[in-house]
Design a protein around this motif. Sequence first.
Motif, PDB file in Angstrom:
ATOM      1  N   VAL A  67      27.597  20.623 -18.489  1.00 26.00           N
ATOM      2  CA  VAL A  67      26.299  20.300 -17.904  1.00 26.00           C
ATOM      3  C   VAL A  67      25.334  19.710 -18.939  1.00 26.00           C
ATOM      4  O   VAL A  67      24.316  19.133 -18.559  1.00 26.00           O
ATOM      5  CB  VAL A  67      25.654  21.530 -17.217  1.00 26.00           C
ATOM      6  N   PHE A  68      25.645  19.862 -20.207  1.00 26.11           N
ATOM      7  CA  PHE A  68      24.874  19.229 -21.274  1.00 26.11           C
ATOM      8  C   PHE A  68      25.831  18.418 -22.142  1.00 26.11           C
ATOM      9  O   PHE A  68      27.038  18.411 -21.914  1.00 26.11           O
ATOM     10  CB  PHE A  68      24.149  20.278 -22.124  1.00 26.11           C
ATOM     11  N   ASP A  69      25.274  17.763 -23.139  1.00 20.91           N
ATOM     12  CA  ASP A  69      26.143  17.071 -24.080  1.00 20.91           C
ATOM     13  C   ASP A  69      25.476  16.962 -25.428  1.00 20.91           C
ATOM     14  O   ASP A  69      24.263  17.135 -25.571  1.00 20.91           O
ATOM     15  CB  ASP A  69      26.537  15.685 -23.577  1.00 20.91           C
ATOM     16  N   HIS A 108      20.115  14.876 -15.188  1.00 20.14           N
ATOM     17  CA  HIS A 108      20.481  15.074 -13.793  1.00 20.14           C
ATOM     18  C   HIS A 108      19.304  14.859 -12.842  1.00 20.14           C
ATOM     19  O   HIS A 108      19.509  14.599 -11.658  1.00 20.14           O
ATOM     20  CB  HIS A 108      21.066  16.475 -13.598  1.00 20.14           C
ATOM     21  N   GLY A 109      18.087  14.928 -13.365  1.00 20.50           N
ATOM     22  CA  GLY A 109      16.914  14.636 -12.545  1.00 20.50           C
ATOM     23  C   GLY A 109      16.651  13.160 -12.371  1.00 20.50           C
ATOM     24  O   GLY A 109      15.763  12.768 -11.617  1.00 20.50           O
ATOM     25  N   GLY A 187      20.976  18.994 -17.408  1.00 19.83           N
ATOM     26  CA  GLY A 187      21.197  18.237 -18.632  1.00 19.83           C
ATOM     27  C   GLY A 187      21.656  16.821 -18.369  1.00 19.83           C
ATOM     28  O   GLY A 187      21.364  16.223 -17.328  1.00 19.83           O
ATOM     29  N   THR A 188      22.422  16.285 -19.317  1.00 20.63           N
ATOM     30  CA  THR A 188      22.941  14.920 -19.216  1.00 20.63           C
ATOM     31  C   THR A 188      24.448  14.910 -19.015  1.00 20.63           C
ATOM     32  O   THR A 188      25.062  13.842 -19.004  1.00 20.63           O
ATOM     33  CB  THR A 188      22.633  14.134 -20.500  1.00 20.63           C
ATOM     34  N   GLY A 209      29.747   8.722 -10.644  1.00 23.19           N
ATOM     35  CA  GLY A 209      29.397   7.565 -11.441  1.00 23.19           C
ATOM     36  C   GLY A 209      28.945   7.869 -12.856  1.00 23.19           C
ATOM     37  O   GLY A 209      28.382   6.994 -13.530  1.00 23.19           O
ATOM     38  N   HIS A 210      29.166   9.085 -13.328  1.00 19.09           N
ATOM     39  CA  HIS A 210      28.736   9.421 -14.685  1.00 19.09           C
ATOM     40  C   HIS A 210      29.473   8.530 -15.687  1.00 19.09           C
ATOM     41  O   HIS A 210      30.688   8.311 -15.564  1.00 19.09           O
ATOM     42  CB  HIS A 210      29.025  10.892 -14.985  1.00 19.09           C
TER      43      HIS A 210
END
Length: 456
Positions: A67-69, A108-109, A187-188, A209-210
């Motif tokens: 969920v983060f990176d 994610h926002g 997160g990103t 589509g990430h």
Amino acid sequence: MDHSTRRKLLQTGLAAALLAAGGMPVAAGARHGGRLRIGLSGGPAPELWDPRFGPGLFQMVSGAGLVFDTLTEIAPDGLLRGALATGWTPSEAGRVWTLDLDPEARFHGGQPFEAADAIASLDLHKTPGDAGHGIRSLIAEMRLRGPHRFDVRLHRANADFPYLLSDPALIMGPRSGAAEVFRTGAGTGPYRVASFDGAARLLVARVPGHPRTAQGNWFDTVEILVLPRAEDRARAFAEGRVDVVDRLPTRLSERLERAHRAQTIAIPATDALRFSPGAGCAPARVRRVMEVLHAGIDRRALIAGDPGLSLAAMPGPQSTDPEATRQALGALTPEGLTLSIDGDLGEQGARLVARIGQQMSELGVPMRLATSGEVADLHVARLTTRPTHAWTLLSLFGGAAQPISASCGPAAAAQEYVPILSEANLVVADWIGRPEPQAQPWATGHTRMGQRWWRA
């Protein structure tokens, strides 16, 4: 990265060790879809994903790569590759690094991830004691070069700096509103939080589509169940409620192998036993208690005769310091110390605590487990440390870099760590494909299982 820079990086000890680990490409027939279900021995910290407090096992598995990176990551083949950073260029013989960021990266926002966010995320660790302070303290200044480019000037040249940026404590958040993002998990990363009860169950779903989908992220969803007791993890696996569990005693892992076609992966792990003040400690006494532990534990004697353990490098005494111990003992009364212990220290952890108790008794400080309803002087937990711990030991493990304070409770700054190198394990269902785990460090390769494993 140009060829000369790569040659320099490959000459470092870290790169050599990682390259020796090896890996393998994704197997033919791997396909997207399905749910990976993970049963973990460690649960979320009260601060959830706030990186300043240090990523425990839950935060590492659900954080970096899910969920983060981070800006960079160490790939399954042991090589460094970009995550949110697409490139890193050294100048001034490695004292300055220019980082380029992925212009497609989004939180994610929906807001874009930019260089100002990266700088703010690194600056979260300015305070001594923060999880990433050992790395942040290497940085003299950071300067924006554009929306997706910034310079990092170090106090001294460091060819390993891009590797350090893969530390799970250095997950990226926004330049403003970071507390809310780290609380909610917005997160990103390639997966977004679908549901989370804050304690025992997390469900994440792949972000359509990430930009990093091509690097893995095979599962549609990943579910993490917190199961502190080894017996509960084994039962969940046997009943088909999870597909992978960690840290099972040999008797349980062998039973699952025989009955459920499971495979056990033995993985070198860097752990620590953490002694922190319990609810029953007195502020006037806790400093002396910690000083006795720091000076009185003979770390080399702890692992003698145990082939499953070796001593991790750390600052401070490697054996006892009799004079310092005597001085600290002078302020303690002879009734000894009471301990409370995490429910799943494991067999190794329990043996080590028993040996520490024997050493303390020989010094005149008997230690015993607190009885039911009794408040304890000290709490003992097992901590899984980060793959880049070698660069951050001074801030992580205390000693002169982290003065002992006279405070109590779970958030107390006074803590004593006993780092050890041990053997962890994962018990994995036979339908899961994964990179070759041989000699690959636990926290480097397998906490990113949600990102890197696939349906076989």
